[in-house]
Design a protein around this motif. Structure first.
Motif, PDB file in Angstrom:
ATOM      1  N   LEU A   1     -40.981  38.485 -15.438  1.00 16.25           N
ATOM      2  CA  LEU A   1     -42.217  38.152 -15.805  1.00 16.25           C
ATOM      3  C   LEU A   1     -43.039  38.902 -16.974  1.00 16.25           C
ATOM      4  O   LEU A   1     -43.803  38.098 -17.570  1.00 16.25           O
ATOM      5  N   PHE A   2     -42.638  40.228 -17.083  1.00 17.27           N
ATOM      6  CA  PHE A   2     -43.179  41.101 -18.088  1.00 17.27           C
ATOM      7  C   PHE A   2     -42.385  40.641 -19.170  1.00 17.27           C
ATOM      8  O   PHE A   2     -42.712  41.279 -20.260  1.00 17.27           O
ATOM      9  N   ALA A   3     -41.108  40.253 -19.090  1.00 19.98           N
ATOM     10  CA  ALA A   3     -40.154  40.127 -20.284  1.00 19.98           C
ATOM     11  C   ALA A   3     -39.983  38.591 -20.999  1.00 19.98           C
ATOM     12  O   ALA A   3     -39.174  38.510 -21.834  1.00 19.98           O
ATOM     13  N   VAL A   4     -40.787  37.752 -20.488  1.00 17.79           N
ATOM     14  CA  VAL A   4     -40.831  36.488 -20.955  1.00 17.79           C
ATOM     15  C   VAL A   4     -42.345  36.261 -21.792  1.00 17.79           C
ATOM     16  O   VAL A   4     -43.168  36.694 -21.606  1.00 17.79           O
ATOM     17  N   ASP A   5     -42.044  35.395 -22.695  1.00 15.43           N
ATOM     18  CA  ASP A   5     -43.107  34.921 -23.551  1.00 15.43           C
ATOM     19  C   ASP A   5     -43.925  33.835 -22.849  1.00 15.43           C
ATOM     20  O   ASP A   5     -43.374  32.604 -22.670  1.00 15.43           O
ATOM     21  N   ALA A   6     -45.028  34.093 -22.283  1.00 19.11           N
ATOM     22  CA  ALA A   6     -45.861  33.164 -21.699  1.00 19.11           C
ATOM     23  C   ALA A   6     -47.284  33.403 -21.308  1.00 19.11           C
ATOM     24  O   ALA A   6     -47.646  34.661 -21.643  1.00 19.11           O
ATOM     25  N   SER A   7     -48.147  32.635 -20.980  1.00 23.49           N
ATOM     26  CA  SER A   7     -49.513  33.111 -21.150  1.00 23.49           C
ATOM     27  C   SER A   7     -49.852  33.875 -19.987  1.00 23.49           C
ATOM     28  O   SER A   7     -49.141  33.866 -18.909  1.00 23.49           O
ATOM     29  N   VAL A   8     -50.877  34.520 -19.535  1.00 21.02           N
ATOM     30  CA  VAL A   8     -51.234  35.273 -18.569  1.00 21.02           C
ATOM     31  C   VAL A   8     -51.478  34.670 -17.336  1.00 21.02           C
ATOM     32  O   VAL A   8     -51.161  35.044 -16.328  1.00 21.02           O
ATOM     33  N   GLY A   9     -52.077  33.345 -17.368  1.00 25.53           N
ATOM     34  CA  GLY A   9     -52.258  32.532 -16.360  1.00 25.53           C
ATOM     35  C   GLY A   9     -50.942  32.153 -15.900  1.00 25.53           C
ATOM     36  O   GLY A   9     -50.807  32.154 -14.577  1.00 25.53           O
ATOM     37  N   THR A  10     -49.917  31.739 -16.794  1.00 18.33           N
ATOM     38  CA  THR A  10     -48.502  31.231 -16.265  1.00 18.33           C
ATOM     39  C   THR A  10     -47.930  32.446 -15.414  1.00 18.33           C
ATOM     40  O   THR A  10     -47.390  32.240 -14.326  1.00 18.33           O
ATOM     41  N   ARG A  11     -47.918  33.670 -15.946  1.00 18.13           N
ATOM     42  CA  ARG A  11     -47.326  34.827 -15.570  1.00 18.13           C
ATOM     43  C   ARG A  11     -48.093  34.954 -14.188  1.00 18.13           C
ATOM     44  O   ARG A  11     -47.407  35.311 -13.182  1.00 18.13           O
ATOM     45  N   VAL A  12     -49.519  34.908 -14.060  1.00 22.25           N
ATOM     46  CA  VAL A  12     -50.019  35.512 -12.468  1.00 22.25           C
ATOM     47  C   VAL A  12     -49.652  34.054 -11.645  1.00 22.25           C
ATOM     48  O   VAL A  12     -49.369  34.404 -10.505  1.00 22.25           O
ATOM     49  N   THR A  13     -49.440  32.706 -12.110  1.00 22.06           N
ATOM     50  CA  THR A  13     -49.120  31.990 -11.246  1.00 22.06           C
ATOM     51  C   THR A  13     -47.765  31.943 -10.719  1.00 22.06           C
ATOM     52  O   THR A  13     -47.552  32.008  -9.493  1.00 22.06           O
ATOM     53  N   LEU A  14     -46.887  32.451 -11.585  1.00 19.01           N
ATOM     54  CA  LEU A  14     -45.627  32.626 -11.069  1.00 19.01           C
ATOM     55  C   LEU A  14     -45.322  33.873 -10.097  1.00 19.01           C
ATOM     56  O   LEU A  14     -44.707  33.853  -9.249  1.00 19.01           O
ATOM     57  N   ALA A  15     -46.207  35.033 -10.492  1.00 19.12           N
ATOM     58  CA  ALA A  15     -45.995  36.172  -9.583  1.00 19.12           C
ATOM     59  C   ALA A  15     -46.536  35.535  -8.131  1.00 19.12           C
ATOM     60  O   ALA A  15     -46.158  35.975  -7.239  1.00 19.12           O
ATOM     61  N   PHE A  16     -47.619  34.762  -8.018  1.00 18.26           N
ATOM     62  CA  PHE A  16     -48.401  34.284  -6.914  1.00 18.26           C
ATOM     63  C   PHE A  16     -47.073  33.286  -6.066  1.00 18.26           C
ATOM     64  O   PHE A  16     -46.952  33.150  -4.965  1.00 18.26           O
ATOM     65  N   VAL A  17     -46.455  32.572  -6.919  1.00 12.46           N
ATOM     66  CA  VAL A  17     -45.533  31.691  -6.442  1.00 12.46           C
ATOM     67  C   VAL A  17     -44.175  32.500  -5.735  1.00 12.46           C
ATOM     68  O   VAL A  17     -43.956  32.238  -4.582  1.00 12.46           O
ATOM     69  N   HIS A  18     -43.812  33.734  -6.507  1.00 15.12           N
ATOM     70  CA  HIS A  18     -42.927  34.741  -5.729  1.00 15.12           C
ATOM     71  C   HIS A  18     -43.585  35.457  -4.451  1.00 15.12           C
ATOM     72  O   HIS A  18     -42.898  35.154  -3.357  1.00 15.12           O
ATOM     73  N   LEU A  19     -44.900  35.777  -4.445  1.00 15.25           N
ATOM     74  CA  LEU A  19     -45.338  36.237  -3.504  1.00 15.25           C
ATOM     75  C   LEU A  19     -45.630  35.262  -2.111  1.00 15.25           C
ATOM     76  O   LEU A  19     -45.308  35.719  -1.097  1.00 15.25           O
ATOM     77  N   ALA A  20     -45.928  34.077  -2.587  1.00 18.58           N
ATOM     78  CA  ALA A  20     -45.924  32.920  -1.561  1.00 18.58           C
ATOM     79  C   ALA A  20     -44.580  32.845  -0.714  1.00 18.58           C
ATOM     80  O   ALA A  20     -44.638  32.731   0.485  1.00 18.58           O
ATOM     81  N   VAL A  21     -43.745  32.648  -1.427  1.00 17.45           N
ATOM     82  CA  VAL A  21     -42.258  32.571  -0.747  1.00 17.45           C
ATOM     83  C   VAL A  21     -41.911  33.925   0.187  1.00 17.45           C
ATOM     84  O   VAL A  21     -41.723  33.513   1.271  1.00 17.45           O
ATOM     85  N   ALA A  22     -42.240  34.976  -0.501  1.00 15.10           N
ATOM     86  CA  ALA A  22     -41.983  36.021   0.348  1.00 15.10           C
ATOM     87  C   ALA A  22     -43.058  36.181   1.679  1.00 15.10           C
ATOM     88  O   ALA A  22     -42.630  36.559   2.785  1.00 15.10           O
ATOM     89  N   ALA A  23     -44.213  36.036   1.334  1.00 17.77           N
ATOM     90  CA  ALA A  23     -45.312  35.798   2.523  1.00 17.77           C
ATOM     91  C   ALA A  23     -44.732  35.003   3.627  1.00 17.77           C
ATOM     92  O   ALA A  23     -45.351  35.325   4.758  1.00 17.77           O
ATOM     93  N   VAL A  24     -44.071  33.918   3.268  1.00 16.98           N
ATOM     94  CA  VAL A  24     -43.761  33.011   4.328  1.00 16.98           C
ATOM     95  C   VAL A  24     -42.484  33.637   5.197  1.00 16.98           C
ATOM     96  O   VAL A  24     -42.210  33.713   6.238  1.00 16.98           O
ATOM     97  N   LEU A  25     -41.305  33.923   4.479  1.00 15.48           N
ATOM     98  CA  LEU A  25     -40.127  33.985   4.597  1.00 15.48           C
ATOM     99  C   LEU A  25     -39.831  35.410   5.517  1.00 15.48           C
ATOM    100  O   LEU A  25     -39.529  35.532   6.591  1.00 15.48           O
ATOM    101  N   ILE A  26     -40.594  36.535   4.839  1.00 17.40           N
ATOM    102  CA  ILE A  26     -40.413  37.878   5.426  1.00 17.40           C
ATOM    103  C   ILE A  26     -40.894  37.949   6.858  1.00 17.40           C
ATOM    104  O   ILE A  26     -40.264  38.495   7.955  1.00 17.40           O
ATOM    105  N   PRO A  27     -42.267  37.480   7.194  1.00 12.76           N
ATOM    106  CA  PRO A  27     -42.546  37.707   8.366  1.00 12.76           C
ATOM    107  C   PRO A  27     -41.998  36.955   9.470  1.00 12.76           C
ATOM    108  O   PRO A  27     -41.623  37.504  10.826  1.00 12.76           O
ATOM    109  N   VAL A  28     -41.870  35.538   9.333  1.00  9.24           N
ATOM    110  CA  VAL A  28     -41.039  34.520  10.129  1.00  9.24           C
ATOM    111  C   VAL A  28     -39.443  35.043  10.323  1.00  9.24           C
ATOM    112  O   VAL A  28     -38.988  35.084  11.400  1.00  9.24           O
ATOM    113  N   PHE A  29     -38.827  35.530   9.241  1.00 10.62           N
ATOM    114  CA  PHE A  29     -37.410  35.885   9.536  1.00 10.62           C
ATOM    115  C   PHE A  29     -37.276  37.043  10.227  1.00 10.62           C
ATOM    116  O   PHE A  29     -36.504  37.139  11.170  1.00 10.62           O
ATOM    117  N   ARG A  30     -38.446  37.959  10.057  1.00 13.40           N
ATOM    118  CA  ARG A  30     -38.358  39.138  11.014  1.00 13.40           C
ATOM    119  C   ARG A  30     -38.698  38.891  12.431  1.00 13.40           C
ATOM    120  O   ARG A  30     -38.068  39.495  13.424  1.00 13.40           O
TER     121      ARG A  30
END
Length: 143
Positions: free
Chosen positions: A106-135
């Motif tokens: 996300l730091f190596a692509v040309d994108a707006s700050v809002g786009t980068r933040v949104t994509l970071a939250f997309v990654h975090l949302a996936v992890a926030a669901v998978l990691i606890p439930v899988f564990r």
């Protein structure tokens, strides 16, 4: 702590159902975060990796990526549970490393700050669901 005991004592069918629902939940969470960024906040979800054409990250891309990574995580956990008694610990470390590594581009692509933040939250949302439930669904969670 009753939840942990209930999850720990589940059979294979229940474990599969829980993990399947976690995959579905991760995909839905990713799409919801994308929708807030794109549709509500108005961020143009376009990234341009260096030396490549710009990529439009629509709902199809979000569903595809989150589904594939979720299924790969499930497969890795299932494999590790079969081959080692420390499978859950190994999987958790790998999942956290993959999450951290997924944020680096996300730091190596040309994108707006809002786009980068949104994509970071997309990654975090996936992890926030998978990691606890899988564990929690792991047969190794509380031996």
């Amino acid at each position: 702590m009753a939840l942990r005991n209930d999850v720990r004592d589940v059979g294979v069918g229940t474990r599969r159902r829980q993990r399947g629902l976690a995959v579905l939940g991760a995909v839905v969470a990713a799409v919801l975060v994308w929708a807030v960024g794109e549709l509500v906040l108005g961020y143009d979800m376009v990234v341009k990796p260096e030396g490549q054409q710009a990529l439009e990250l629509g709902p199809g891309a979000i569903v595809s990526f989150s589904l594939v990574i979720s299924l790969m995580g499930w497969a890795l956990l299932a494999l590790l549970e079969r081959v080692t008694t420390r499978g859950l610990l190994i999987w958790t470390v790998v999942a956290l490393v993959v999450l951290a590594a997924s944020l680096v581009p996300l730091f190596a692509v040309d994108a707006s700050v809002g786009t980068r933040v949104t994509l970071a939250f997309v990654h975090l949302a996936v992890a926030a669901v998978l990691i606890p439930v899988f564990r929690l669904s792991s047969k190794q969670a509380n031996p």
